[in-house]
Design a protein around this motif. Structure first.
Motif, short mmCIF file in Angstrom:
data_model
loop_
_atom_site.label_atom_id
_atom_site.label_comp_id
_atom_site.label_asym_id
_atom_site.label_seq_id
_atom_site.Cartn_x
_atom_site.Cartn_y
_atom_site.Cartn_z
N ALA A 138 23.80 -46.91 2.31
CA ALA A 138 23.42 -46.55 0.83
C ALA A 138 22.28 -47.52 0.44
O ALA A 138 21.31 -47.18 -0.34
CB ALA A 138 24.60 -46.94 0.17
N LEU A 139 22.33 -48.86 0.87
CA LEU A 139 21.20 -49.74 0.70
C LEU A 139 19.99 -49.46 1.30
O LEU A 139 18.86 -49.59 0.62
CB LEU A 139 21.59 -51.21 1.00
CG LEU A 139 20.64 -52.53 0.92
CD1 LEU A 139 20.34 -52.39 -0.72
CD2 LEU A 139 20.92 -53.50 1.51
N LYS A 140 20.08 -48.88 2.19
CA LYS A 140 18.56 -48.50 2.86
C LYS A 140 17.94 -47.34 2.36
O LYS A 140 16.82 -47.16 1.93
CB LYS A 140 18.89 -47.82 4.56
CG LYS A 140 19.10 -49.30 5.42
CD LYS A 140 19.22 -48.50 6.88
CE LYS A 140 19.02 -49.65 7.76
NZ LYS A 140 19.34 -49.60 9.22
N GLN A 141 19.08 -46.41 1.92
CA GLN A 141 18.43 -45.39 0.96
C GLN A 141 17.79 -45.70 -0.28
O GLN A 141 16.78 -45.14 -0.72
CB GLN A 141 19.66 -44.24 0.70
CG GLN A 141 19.20 -42.96 0.25
CD GLN A 141 20.24 -41.95 0.14
OE1 GLN A 141 21.39 -42.33 0.19
NE2 GLN A 141 20.08 -40.72 0.30
N ALA A 142 18.39 -46.55 -0.99
CA ALA A 142 18.00 -47.06 -2.29
C ALA A 142 16.93 -47.97 -2.10
O ALA A 142 16.02 -48.10 -3.06
CB ALA A 142 19.15 -48.13 -2.83
N LEU A 143 16.60 -48.47 -0.89
CA LEU A 143 15.30 -49.17 -0.81
C LEU A 143 13.92 -48.41 -0.13
O LEU A 143 13.06 -49.06 0.14
CB LEU A 143 15.35 -50.41 0.14
CG LEU A 143 16.36 -51.60 -0.48
CD1 LEU A 143 16.80 -52.73 0.63
CD2 LEU A 143 15.79 -52.20 -1.67
N VAL B 41 10.91 -53.62 1.28
CA VAL B 41 12.09 -54.64 1.23
C VAL B 41 13.16 -54.29 2.43
O VAL B 41 13.52 -53.05 2.64
CB VAL B 41 13.00 -54.77 0.06
CG1 VAL B 41 14.32 -55.53 -0.01
CG2 VAL B 41 12.29 -54.76 -1.47
N GLU B 42 13.38 -55.22 3.35
CA GLU B 42 14.28 -54.95 4.26
C GLU B 42 15.78 -54.85 3.84
O GLU B 42 16.03 -55.52 2.73
CB GLU B 42 14.27 -56.28 5.29
CG GLU B 42 13.21 -56.52 6.12
CD GLU B 42 13.15 -57.96 6.78
OE1 GLU B 42 14.22 -58.25 7.29
OE2 GLU B 42 12.62 -58.88 6.71
#
Ligand code: NAD
Ligand code: MG
Length: 390
Positions: free
Chosen positions: A64-69, A74-75
């Motif tokens: 979910a974090l990867k998708q949001a970024l 941002v890594e």
């Protein structure tokens, strides 16, 4: 440009820290922002502050974090090791604002880098005590208090000799139930306990303010940070929350620190230290305030304060056990398994059992020992809840 990292960026202290940094973007290079479950907030802030990396403590939320970024530079990273890795990235200033003992390991890692650590996470000192101070000393890292009371004491001590300090008085609002009839405390709800009369903070510290477990942690934090004996540390109820702490000296002088109940003062002081610069906080109008009042806390109403005295007297790893048992008891109250007054009962029971069987006073202070005492106290607290309250 100063390189800054914020642990617990999505929380109340984290957001106040971001508020200050975002006012002066030319001055700061954001290295890492960390959070837990609020991925949208974490990603938004990381993108707008152009952070190098955003870290969630929850491994399952990495996708979910990867998708949001996606589409940003941002890594993304996740899990406890990623938090430690973020703490190891070179930075000039790190805010420690995770809630709970989970803040200890990343804070220690930042100190090992020689980084200036602004400490909102009081649990770091309650659990890690002398290990934390030693790590800061060994790596020539500055450790600056952000808890409002401890920032106030720190400020009152500028230019003073600690040997001339006779006593330290930290103030307490008294929390949500300071005027509640004691008989009614057993039945108060989580919603009632989650509303603070003066401060706007995260839910856990707000409930801890109602029970005064927060003040209990702060008494221990005062002992650890300032290295002063427990009989010289007092807590007084000050419902207006305008004086944050007072330092009494050998000549009878009492230096008080006043300010509005706005954490951006203590955060900003640590951010600008040793300078002072303008901060966007209200100025106090003394005539409008009129009067400041004080009273002694009633130990019947606030058994956590009595427990804090026992923890300070025992020393060693007792602080780690106390905090861990408190975190589980608080979970139990929030989840509806135990009542408000049962929290102190559970913690007292865990301390009794562990102090007689687990040698907390004498165990050497290492991160491994602290973490195993923390884990054991959590287990004992869960057992106490399961056997007594289910
Ligand atoms: P909060 O609950 O608002 O925020 C906590 C932050 O920690 C969030 O970013 C959350 O995502 C993160 N987090 C939660 N559990 C985590 C875990 N297991 N691992 C990693 N990250 C996790 O809390 P807060 O009110 O901002 O308080 C933060 C710390 O500062 C606490 O130690 C509190 O006692 C202390 N403090 C807060 C205030 C205040 O005004 N809020 C004042 C003085 C001291
Ligand atoms: Mg405080």
């Amino acid at each position: 440009m100063r390189r800054v990292t914020i642990f617990g960026a999505t929380g109340s202290i984290g957001q106040n820290t971001i508020d200050l940094i975002a006012r002066d973007p030319e001055q700061y290079d954001v290295v890492a922002l960390t959070g837990a479950r609020n991925i949208a907030q974490l990603a938004n802030d990381a993108i707008s502050l152009r952070a190098e990396v955003a870290v969630t403590s929850e491994p399952s939320l990495l996708p979910a974090l990867k998708q949001a970024l996606a589409g940003s530079d941002v890594e993304a990273a996740a899990g406890p090791e990623a938090l430690i890795e973020a703490a190891a990235r070179p930075a000039d200033w790190v805010m420690s604002a995770i809630v709970g003992a989970a803040g200890l390991a990343p804070g220690l890692r930042a100190l090992e880098q020689g980084t200036c650590l602004a400490l909102a996470n009081k649990e770091t000192l309650v659990c890690g005590g002398s290990l934390v101070l030693r790590t800061a000393r060994d790596h020539k890292a500055n450790l600056l208090p952000v808890d409002s009371e401890h920032s106030a004491v720190f400020q009152a001590l500028v230019g003073e000799n600690i040997d001339a300090v006779e006593r330290i008085v930290i103030t307490a609002s008294g929390g949500a139930f300071r005027d509640h009839p004691i008989e009614a405390l057993a039945n108060v709800t989580v919603a009632e306990a989650s509303s603070h009369p003066n401060w706007d903070m995260g839910q856990r510290i707000t409930i801890d303010s109602a029970s005064m477990f927060n003040k209990a942690l702060e008494l221990i934090e005062t002992k650890e940070y300032f290295g002063i004996s427990p009989d010289r540390i007092e807590a007084v109820i000050h419902p207006e929350s305008l004086i944050h702490a007072l330092v009494g000296f050998a000549d009878g002088a009492l230096m008080a620190h006043l300010g509005p109940p706005d954490m951006r003062h203590a955060i900003g002081y640590a951010l600008n230290w040793p300078e002072r610069t303008e901060l966007p906080v209200d100025r106090l109008d003394l005539a409008k305030i009129g009067q400041l009042t004080f009273r002694d806390p009633d130990l019947q109403r606030y058994p956590a304060l009595k427990l804090a005295r026992e923890v300070m007297a025992a020393g060693g790893l007792t602080g780690a056990a106390f905090n861990a048992a408190k975190e589980i008891a608080l979970d139990g109250f929030i989840d509806g398994r135990i009542g408000f007054l049962d929290m102190a009962e559970v913690v007292a029971r865990v301390l009794d059992r562990m102090s007689s069987t687990d040698g907390l006073e004498n165990a050497p202070f290492s991160l491994d020992n602290i973490l195993s005492v923390d884990a054991l106290a959590r287990t004992r607290a869960k057992e106490a809840i399961a056997t007594t309250y289910s």
